[in-house]
Design an enzyme around this catalytic site. Structure first.
Site, PDB file in Angstrom:
ATOM      1  N   GLU A  98     -58.432   8.034-120.353  1.00  0.00           N
ATOM      2  CA  GLU A  98     -58.891   7.637-121.590  1.00  0.00           C
ATOM      3  C   GLU A  98     -57.905   7.925-122.889  1.00  0.00           C
ATOM      4  O   GLU A  98     -58.189   7.099-123.813  1.00  0.00           O
ATOM      5  CB  GLU A  98     -60.249   8.503-122.010  1.00  0.00           C
ATOM      6  CG  GLU A  98     -61.607   8.230-121.080  1.00  0.00           C
ATOM      7  CD  GLU A  98     -61.451   9.117-119.820  1.00  0.00           C
ATOM      8  OE1 GLU A  98     -60.434   9.569-119.405  1.00  0.00           O
ATOM      9  OE2 GLU A  98     -62.536   8.902-119.058  1.00  0.00           O
ATOM     10  N   PHE A 104     -73.997  18.920-117.249  1.00  0.00           N
ATOM     11  CA  PHE A 104     -72.724  18.494-116.435  1.00  0.00           C
ATOM     12  C   PHE A 104     -72.104  17.394-117.468  1.00  0.00           C
ATOM     13  O   PHE A 104     -72.739  16.386-118.006  1.00  0.00           O
ATOM     14  CB  PHE A 104     -73.273  17.733-115.208  1.00  0.00           C
ATOM     15  CG  PHE A 104     -72.052  16.964-114.523  1.00  0.00           C
ATOM     16  CD1 PHE A 104     -70.967  18.028-113.979  1.00  0.00           C
ATOM     17  CD2 PHE A 104     -71.955  15.578-114.358  1.00  0.00           C
ATOM     18  CE1 PHE A 104     -69.924  17.320-113.453  1.00  0.00           C
ATOM     19  CE2 PHE A 104     -70.915  15.103-113.816  1.00  0.00           C
ATOM     20  CZ  PHE A 104     -69.921  15.844-113.254  1.00  0.00           C
ATOM     21  N   GLN A 105     -70.944  17.457-117.565  1.00  0.00           N
ATOM     22  CA  GLN A 105     -70.143  16.434-118.375  1.00  0.00           C
ATOM     23  C   GLN A 105     -70.446  16.624-119.865  1.00  0.00           C
ATOM     24  O   GLN A 105     -70.735  15.290-120.600  1.00  0.00           O
ATOM     25  CB  GLN A 105     -70.091  15.219-117.823  1.00  0.00           C
ATOM     26  CG  GLN A 105     -69.005  15.063-116.443  1.00  0.00           C
ATOM     27  CD  GLN A 105     -68.664  13.676-116.113  1.00  0.00           C
ATOM     28  OE1 GLN A 105     -69.378  12.847-116.356  1.00  0.00           O
ATOM     29  NE2 GLN A 105     -67.496  13.515-115.578  1.00  0.00           N
ATOM     30  N   LYS A 164     -77.484   9.550-123.396  1.00  0.00           N
ATOM     31  CA  LYS A 164     -77.934   8.509-122.472  1.00  0.00           C
ATOM     32  C   LYS A 164     -79.538   8.015-122.757  1.00  0.00           C
ATOM     33  O   LYS A 164     -79.575   6.958-122.532  1.00  0.00           O
ATOM     34  CB  LYS A 164     -77.733   9.374-121.068  1.00  0.00           C
ATOM     35  CG  LYS A 164     -77.831   8.347-119.811  1.00  0.00           C
ATOM     36  CD  LYS A 164     -77.443   8.602-118.665  1.00  0.00           C
ATOM     37  CE  LYS A 164     -77.785   7.748-117.477  1.00  0.00           C
ATOM     38  NZ  LYS A 164     -77.067   8.289-116.163  1.00  0.00           N
ATOM     39  N   MET A 207     -34.575  14.449-128.110  1.00  0.00           N
ATOM     40  CA  MET A 207     -34.633  14.854-129.685  1.00  0.00           C
ATOM     41  C   MET A 207     -34.720  16.346-129.658  1.00  0.00           C
ATOM     42  O   MET A 207     -34.217  16.884-130.511  1.00  0.00           O
ATOM     43  CB  MET A 207     -35.838  14.334-130.355  1.00  0.00           C
ATOM     44  CG  MET A 207     -36.041  14.543-131.853  1.00  0.00           C
ATOM     45  SD  MET A 207     -34.441  13.841-132.511  1.00  0.00           S
ATOM     46  CE  MET A 207     -35.206  12.115-133.290  1.00  0.00           C
TER      47      MET A 207
END
Lengths: 567, 171
Positions: free
Chosen positions: A53, A115-116, A165, A481
């Site tokens: 993502e 959940f999630q 949802k 760097m």
């Protein structure tokens, strides 16, 4: 009016907004949206399934930087959302319009450690311009409209919309508002005329002027006005990293980039100037170095659309809160009225002579006799062989600075780089976003061997959508760097910057179905680049470069910008 | 550096998360909050926050601009720039057996406070006023023995523009 569900409302709203591409990753909380997208909107949106993502947001960000239109992301709840955080922070720091839609657990479960579940609105509050949790399907259409307005106007930035949802599944009548009144959000676009007049007076009197132009010029589409102003006044222009391309890098008035790794003449010019016209730039610490030592003799005019940028790090004589295009347009008008153009340019002769002296004293340079590949040479060759016409994305570190120094950007929106947050792993997914937006343009990610591995999984995305991106890895086997700082300031103790194990990038490319090429000597650079450019599909080029090359000039952090290490 | 006290009045939309946005902006940018009080206005769709902070002029300017930048913020006023009235309420419980009770009552009375709870060995009083008044009463009560105290933080309102002044004779 027939009722439709939240998923349909979302996708119809996106269609109304003119969205053509969505970057994302499905999951349980957004399965309804993906279902509707596949069934009813497959001919409306090009969906790009990334492999992480974070890359979805960077790709949307790259799409936005390359096109000027907001980039759109759709990801699931919990980890889907938390993985977007770096992308959001990157877009936030660089003022890039991105709208991220996250799934959320159903409203009755919010707060239950479901959940999630993650409090993504809470998590992203400090790295978005604004964010929303939509708790009722009736509010959905309006919220989407607000998100687009906030993201793409004023000082743009990312906006996150969290979609539980049950809200996505619930039904409502859909009517997409043309616009909505946001009583608490009214960016100042038009410049205050008395301030413009004061600015014009200072411009007419200046003897050692410099225009200091930043990303705001690109955002506002003010590059033509900037050029007109510079040519009319004869003022030299230096650009920030974010501003590269807002003024042609090949223009005789261009001083190149300023700041920590800016050109000698740009930093000298700024610090000897008597007038600094800052446009769409924010006096970032990488630009100013020690603030007290920055442009000590200059009066400063500061044009910025964000009032918080003005007087934040440095006091200015003439603050102008406005859109850069509006302000520069008004400034040009005011100067025309004063009739100052020819006389003005004559007055600057001594100054231009001095600028030439500085240019000749210290040019960007590297060892051109080296058989081992110098990374600067690779970027220079890329510039030559693409005739400067590619869209370049960069990772972060030495690769980014060499790209900024040696690729001369003549057009706005052709450099995609994480300037503010400095996100390693940004460049490759950003290149995906740009390539999706412009399938026929040449898109090159100038990368380091460290950065490229931060989002290397996106080679699968490139393979899936047959994106002909070229990745040029300046492979020195170090986090270069940081190694350079360790060499300079930490007694050569290379604490954990030696990437002692790395994949064989050629084989890795092949594993993903891309072409892998390698160049190990200076002589091989040009033919290898040519071969890559002749190839239709994606190419990964492993340039095995001088391990301990440094980026110079360099201003040590916290020093005045004329304290340059030149080497 | 002169770190003067500033009282900033912030009108915000009365929506979930707005307090977190304001508080988060302060902590994220390392600004100080000395006190913050918030409640809905006469119009329930807006809330008014009174934030007491301190900092240099430049910091205060940044605080005000950053507050204005938040999408849910309607209006920001630095009340310290003009005339304003500010008040704070304190509830303070002091040890007060019979012998000390009279003294506590006297102090409370001088500060025009009120007794709001009494037990065998303690008195809880409420006092409202400016910050300096609150501090003065607490100083006087502390030798008696403060066992618990709660302060609201300041709330403030600008003075009306046409305050009648003793010298004025406009009417």
């Amino acid at each position: 009016m027939a009722k439709i569900n939240g998923a349909q409302i979302l996708l119809r709203a996106l269609k109304e907004e003119g969205v053509d591409t969505i970057f994302g990753y499905p999951g349980g909380a957004v399965i309804d949206i993906f279902d509707v997208m596949a069934r009813e909107f497959s001919d409306v949106f090009k969906f790009i399934l990334v492999r992480h993502e974070q890359a979805a947001v960077h790709a949307a960000d790259g799409y936005a930087r390359a096109t000027g239109k907001p980039g759109i992301c759709l990801v699931t709840s919990g980890p889907g959302g938390t993985n977007t955080v770096t992308g959001l922070a990157t877009a936030y720091m660089d003022s890039i319009p991105v709208v991220v839609f996250t799934g959320q657990v159903p409203t009755p479960l919010i707060g239950n450690d479901a959940f999630q579940e993650a409090d993504i609105v809470g998590i992203t509050r400090p790295c978005t311009k604004h964010n929303y949790l939509v708790s009722n399907v009736e509010e959905l259409a309006r919220t989407i409209k607000e998100a687009f307005i906030i993201s793409s106007t004023g000082r743009p930035g990312p906006v996150l919309v969290d979609l539980p949802k049950d809200v996505v599944q619930a039904k409502a009548e859909f009517e997409y508002p043309r616009t909505v009144e946001l009583s608490t959000y009214k960016p100042t676009v038009k410049a205050h005329i008395p301030s413009i007049k004061r600015a014009a007076d200072l411009i007419a009197e200046a003897e050692r002027p410099v225009i200091y132009a930043g990303g705001g010029v690109i955002t506002a589409g003010a590059h033509e006005e900037l050029r007109a102003l510079a040519e009319m006044t004869g003022f030299p222009v230096t650009m920030t990293l974010m501003g590269l391309g807002c003024f042609p890098g090949t223009h005789p008035l261009s001083l190149g980039m300023l700041g920590m790794h800016g050109t000698y003449r740009a930093n000298m010019a700024v610090n000897h100037s008597d007038l600094l016209l800052a446009v769409g730039a924010r006096f970032d610490d990488r630009v100013t170095g020690r603030v007290e030592g920055f442009a000590p003799e200059a009066k400063i005019i500061h044009i910025d659309i964000d009032p918080t940028s003005i007087q934040k790090n440095i006091g200015v004589e003439v603050p102008i809160v406005a859109d850069a295009r509006n302000a520069l347009g008004k400034l040009i008008e005011a100067l025309k009225k004063k009739g100052c153009s020819k006389a003005n340019r004559d007055r600057l002769k001594t100054w231009h002579a001095q600028l030439t002296v500085w240019r000749n004293e210290q040019r960007l340079r590297f060892d051109r006799t080296s058989e081992t590949i110098k990374p600067q040479y690779v970027v220079e060759k890329l510039y030559e062989l693409t005739a400067g016409r590619a869209i370049i994305s960069t990772e972060v570190g030495q690769n980014q600075m060499w790209a900024a120094q040696y690729y001369l950007f003549d057009q706005p929106r052709t450099l995609l780089t994480s300037g503010g947050l400095g996100t390693m792993g940004y460049g490759f997914p950003a290149a995906i976003g740009a390539q999706v937006a412009f399938p026929d343009k040449l898109v090159i990610d100038i990368a380091g061997d460290g950065s490229i591995q931060m989002n290397i999984q996106e080679l699968a995305t490139v393979a899936q959508y047959k994106l002909p991106i070229k990745i040029a890895i300046l492979n020195n086997g170090y986090l270069g760097m940081v190694r350079q700082w360790q060499e300079r300031f930490y007694d050569n103790v290379y604490a954990h910057t030696d990437m002692m194990a790395a994949p064989d990038f050629v084989k890795l490319a092949e594993a993903y179905g891309a072409l892998g090429l390698r160049a190990t000597t200076t002589a091989e650079v040009e033919p290898t680049i040519k071969k890559a450019l002749e190839t239709d599909g994606p190419v990964v080029i492993d340039f095995v470069v001088e391990r301990e090359e440094g980026v110079y000039p360099m201003v040590p952090a916290g020093a005045s910008i004329t304290n340059m290490i030149l080497v | 550096m002169n770190d003067e006290r500033h009282v900033i009045s912030v009108l915000v939309e009365n929506k979930p998360g707005v307090l977190a946005r304001v508080a988060g902006m302060f902590s994220g940018r390392a600004f100080n909050i000395d006190s913050l009080a918030v409640a809905p206005t006469a119009d329930n769709s807006y809330s008014r926050m009174t934030i007491v902070t301190h900092g240099s002029e430049q910091i205060i300017e940044q605080i005000i601009k950053q507050l204005r930048k938040l999408i849910n913020v309607v209006k920001v006023q630095d009340l310290t720039k003009g005339d304003y009235v500010d008040r704070e309420l304190v509830l303070v419980r002091v040890k007060a057996t019979a012998a000390k009770r009279a003294e506590v009552l006297r102090i409370t009375d001088i500060f025009r406070g009120k007794v709001c709870d009494v037990s065998h060995d303690s008195i809880t009083v409420e006092v409202s006023g400016t910050q300096s008044k609150i501090e003065a009463v607490l100083e006087l009560l502390s030798p008696v023995g403060i066992t618990e105290l709660i302060r609201t933080g300041a709330i403030a309102i600008p003075r009306a523009k046409k305050t009648l002044k003793p010298t004025g004779n406009s009417e």
